[in-house]
Design an enzyme around this catalytic site. Structure first.
Site: not given
Length: 385
Positions: A248, A274, A285
């Site tokens: 799992e 944007r 940066q």
């Protein structure tokens, strides 16, 4: 999956299932936001996912499966995380694959495999497993649910909680204590159909994470189940549980890798498009540093899971590697989700954007499939501590 694909090489099957998942993307993602708001299990999306052949990948061919090696199964799992925006659906699928398909394939009797695996492979029966009890939590060896052998049957009594898929499951692998004071040798895993007399499934429990993957309670009162439904034999429940939980983790957290990669790609597109102060956000940066951190977190987790899977594929238990991979991936899922929200700005906290949903869905990672605290204990043990 169409029958003819099952006789092809593994690489061809992976490609076939992958192509089908990509083609199913619109159907899988339709209405995700509304499903999340209403905490509704996506039945239609489940059947769409089943039609891709996903649930067949680890099951033997004689029962309608594809019998893919583990590493190829994980390739498909990561792709699902990329293409499906519904982390709850993905988690329910991972539970089905590990708790029931894998458990039956590896530990089931011939009779149980023939009775249940074809419908598990097709997705017509939804699987789950019942381990946790309200007063026990992560201490599985202290569970109080019991299984008593009575001729050709085992009689189950007890109460379970936090059963993923429980409210919608058709089959549940229930872990019970069949021998008192026997430690790990006292546990037994039993496949219990939902229609079994004396089994009662509770309503879904309200939660903030993975809202489309229902969890609930299970009540067992004198449930008589054929002994043929016992996995691995009486007293082998801890062995079954250990293998199932490892599987799992590998499957579900590899799906998380795909989800994180989709998150990173979407965030990169966002900061490129944007503009602030006359230039793209991507040119700053600080923004670049955050994206690089996201990338490194994802890649580290991916490599850790791959290393664990490679070791498991050789037949090794790989407990420490799996534990480390689980911790790294759950932490990466949380940190990349947080960074994605920040880099999306105000839109990141809007429900309509889907970005904040990623953080909510990541919250359960340090808890489910064995808490990160338990995973650290496993690593400490491997170090001789």
């Amino acid at each position: 999956m169409a029958v003819d694909t099952l006789e092809r090489p593994a690489t061809s099957i992976v490609q076939t299932v992958s192509d089908r998942i990509r083609a199913a993307k619109p159907a899988l993602n339709e209405g995700v936001a509304e499903r999340d708001r209403s905490a509704t299990f996506p039945t239609d999306a489940w059947h769409t996912l089943a039609s891709t052949g996903l649930f067949r990948i680890g099951i033997e061919k004689e029962f309608g499966g594809a019998d893919l090696p583990l590493t190829e199964q994980l390739q498909v799992a990561e792709l699902l995380g990329v293409e499906s925006e519904d982390a709850g659906l993905n988690f329910s699928a991972a539970t089905h694959l590990a708790s029931t398909a894998f458990a039956l394939s590896r530990f089931g009797t011939a009779a149980a495999k023939a009775a249940y695996l074809p419908e598990i492979a097709s997705g017509d029966r939804i699987g789950s497993h019942a381990i946790t009890e309200a007063d026990v939590g992560s201490d599985a060896l202290s569970m109080s649910a019991t299984g008593s052998i009575d001729g050709d049957h085992i009689v189950l009594n007890g109460d379970k909680t936090f059963v993923t898929n429980g409210p919608v499951a058709d089959l549940t692998v229930v872990y019970v204590r069949s021998r008192p004071n026997a430690g790990p040798l006292g546990l037994t895993a039993v496949v219990v159909p939902a229609e079994t007399a004396g089994l009662e499934r509770g309503a879904p429990l309200e939660k903030s994470a993975l809202r489309t993957s229902p969890i609930g309670t299970l009540r067992l009162r004198n449930c008589r189940v054929p002994r043929a439904n016992i996995l691995g034999g009486t007293g082998a429940g801890f062995l079954v549980l250990d293998a199932v939980m490892a599987h799992e983790i590998l499957v579900s957290f590899t799906m998380n890798i795909g989800e994180m990669q989709r998150r990173l790609d979407a965030t990169i597109r966002r900061v490129r498009s944007r503009h602030q102060f006359g230039q793209p956000l991507a040119s700053f940066q600080g923004v670049q540093d955050a994206l690089v951190e996201m990338h490194m977190d994802i890649d580290t987790a991916r490599l850790a899971l791959a290393a664990a899977a490679t070791e498991v594929a050789t037949g090794a238990r790989a407990s420490a590697r799996i534990a480390a991979a689980k911790i790294l991936t759950s932490k990466a899922n949380l940190s990349t989700a947080q960074k994605a929200i920040e880099l999306h700005g105000g839109a990141g906290v809007l429900s309509a954007s889907g970005v904040e949903r990623g953080l909510r869905d990541a919250m359960g990672g340090p808890i489910y499939s064995g808490t990160n605290a338990i995973q650290r204990l496993k690593i400490a043990k491997s170090l001789g501590l």
